[in-house]
Motif scaffolding. Structure first.
Motif, PDB file in Angstrom:
ATOM      1  N   UNK A 246       0.818  -1.215   0.000  1.00 23.48           N
ATOM      2  CA  UNK A 246       0.000   0.000   0.000  1.00 23.48           C
ATOM      3  C   UNK A 246       0.849   1.262   0.000  1.00 23.48           C
ATOM      4  N   UNK A 247       2.101   1.162   0.441  1.00 23.10           N
ATOM      5  CA  UNK A 247       2.976   2.339   0.450  1.00 23.10           C
ATOM      6  C   UNK A 247       3.462   2.702  -0.942  1.00 23.10           C
ATOM      7  N   UNK A 248       3.387   1.761  -1.881  1.00 19.49           N
ATOM      8  CA  UNK A 248       3.855   1.996  -3.247  1.00 19.49           C
ATOM      9  C   UNK A 248       2.812   2.840  -3.988  1.00 19.49           C
ATOM     10  N   UNK A 249       3.101   4.091  -4.168  1.00 18.14           N
ATOM     11  CA  UNK A 249       2.149   5.033  -4.747  1.00 18.14           C
ATOM     12  C   UNK A 249       2.212   6.339  -3.991  1.00 18.14           C
ATOM     13  N   UNK A 250       1.822   6.332  -2.725  1.00 22.33           N
ATOM     14  CA  UNK A 250       2.058   7.540  -1.921  1.00 22.33           C
ATOM     15  C   UNK A 250       3.539   7.898  -1.843  1.00 22.33           C
ATOM     16  N   UNK A 251       4.395   6.857  -1.801  1.00 22.12           N
ATOM     17  CA  UNK A 251       5.841   7.074  -1.768  1.00 22.12           C
ATOM     18  C   UNK A 251       6.463   6.650  -3.097  1.00 22.12           C
ATOM     19  N   UNK A 252       7.556   7.298  -3.458  1.00 22.96           N
ATOM     20  CA  UNK A 252       8.240   6.962  -4.711  1.00 22.96           C
ATOM     21  C   UNK A 252       9.178   5.790  -4.579  1.00 22.96           C
ATOM     22  N   UNK A 253       9.743   5.594  -3.383  1.00 25.29           N
ATOM     23  CA  UNK A 253      10.627   4.458  -3.125  1.00 25.29           C
ATOM     24  C   UNK A 253      10.121   3.713  -1.903  1.00 25.29           C
ATOM     25  N   UNK A 254       9.943   2.397  -2.059  1.00 19.92           N
ATOM     26  CA  UNK A 254       9.474   1.539  -0.957  1.00 19.92           C
ATOM     27  C   UNK A 254      10.387   0.316  -0.920  1.00 19.92           C
ATOM     28  N   UNK A 255      11.131   0.170   0.187  1.00 20.22           N
ATOM     29  CA  UNK A 255      12.059  -0.953   0.333  1.00 20.22           C
ATOM     30  C   UNK A 255      11.730  -1.708   1.618  1.00 20.22           C
ATOM     31  N   UNK A 256      11.650  -3.048   1.514  1.00 21.03           N
ATOM     32  CA  UNK A 256      11.367  -3.903   2.661  1.00 21.03           C
ATOM     33  C   UNK A 256      12.363  -5.027   2.778  1.00 21.03           C
ATOM     34  N   UNK A 257      12.040  -6.036   3.595  1.00 17.51           N
ATOM     35  CA  UNK A 257      12.972  -7.153   3.805  1.00 17.51           C
ATOM     36  C   UNK A 257      13.354  -7.890   2.532  1.00 17.51           C
ATOM     37  N   UNK A 258      12.545  -7.872   1.512  1.00 24.21           N
ATOM     38  CA  UNK A 258      12.873  -8.595   0.278  1.00 24.21           C
ATOM     39  C   UNK A 258      13.872  -7.826  -0.588  1.00 24.21           C
ATOM     40  N   UNK A 259      14.081  -6.546  -0.311  1.00 27.76           N
ATOM     41  CA  UNK A 259      14.944  -5.743  -1.184  1.00 27.76           C
ATOM     42  C   UNK A 259      16.428  -6.069  -0.960  1.00 27.76           C
TER      43      UNK A 259
END
Length: 281
Positions: A246-259
């Motif tokens: 859900x963060x992908x859109x409001x924010x331009x970069x979204x990084x989590x444990x899979x990154x």
């Protein structure tokens, strides 16, 4: 002239008293049959009067329906469909009204970035130890959309508005049954450093106030769902994954444990703008 008359007298003396009738012509058989039929019709007795036409029976009258009987039995006094005017709601107690007004006034006083849902303080320009590390118009955010931050976050208004949008459209719906969420665990906000603290790397979006790191979510009952532990559990992995997407859109970069390994214990969220759209991993 006299001679002629004299000569004609003998012939006239021998003529008959009246001319003979011509002989009757024989009638054809068809004409004879027609005449006989006409004579028989003239002498036949008059036909008996025709019997009266039977009239069709009318359908039986249907019984009156129960709805009609119920409507007829309704008293004439009360209105048929409802009251003539809507019942006015009871007035709220004065203390409740004053309390709501005071709360809204407090929100106005603490609102920043032109949004009542973003509460905090206006800071202004924040200089950094290097040229690219600064924020022109910084704010210190304490809560967004009623959800508090574990520590005040120094960020830009653009980042604060993206955070508010994510909380409303992503965080709250994801934890609706488990929560509600009352606090975000802030792992990092403004700090003047390079990307992933690597020497020689570009300045991180954190150094511009355009990024924030979230490491967990606190529920109303006190439960804390962390990215580090919750990502490996079945009951919370789905919720965290839903929140990250859900963060992908409001924010331009979204990084989590899979990154990569640098983000195994938190979500990195920034408002960087890319030509190809948001970068989400």
């Amino acid at each position: 002239m006299v001679a002629l008359l004299v000569l004609a007298l003998p012939a006239a003396a021998g003529a008959p008293v009246r001319s003979p009738h011509p002989q009757l012509r024989a009638l054809p058989d068809q004409l004879i049959d027609l005449r006989i039929g006409e004579m028989a019709a003239a002498t036949a007795p008059a036909p008996a009067p025709a019997a009266p036409i039977r009239q069709y029976l009318r359908p039986a009258v249907r019984p009156v329906s129960a709805q009609v009987l119920a409507a007829a039995a309704r008293p004439a006094g009360p209105p048929f469909l409802g009251p003539a005017r809507s019942v006015q709601p009871k007035s709220r107690p004065g203390a409740m009204v004053l309390q709501a007004m005071a709360k809204r006034q407090a929100l106005r006083q603490g609102a920043i970035c032109g949004d009542l849902d973003i509460q905090g303080d206006h800071i202004g320009r924040v200089p950094g130890r290097i040229g690219a590390c600064n924020i022109d118009d910084a704010v210190r955010v304490r809560s967004v959309a009623g959800v508090g931050l574990s520590q005040p976050a120094v960020i830009s208004c653009e980042t604060a508005r993206a955070l508010r949008s994510w909380v409303v459209k992503g965080v709250k719906p994801a934890f609706r049954q488990r929560g509600p969420v009352v606090e975000l665990k802030v792992a990092a906000h403004y700090v003047c450093r390079t990307r992933n603290n690597q020497p020689g790397a570009k300045v991180s979006e954190h150094g511009r106030g355009r990024a924030i790191d979230i490491s967990g979510f606190t529920m109303k009952d006190g439960e804390v769902v962390t990215v580090l532990k919750g990502w490996g559990q079945g009951t919370t992995l789905r919720l965290l994954n839903q929140t990250l997407k859900a963060a992908c859109g409001p924010f331009g970069t979204v990084l989590g444990p899979r990154s990569d390994g640098y983000h195994r214990d938190h979500f990195h969220l920034d408002v960087a703008d890319y030509r190809g759209g948001p970068y989400c991993r």
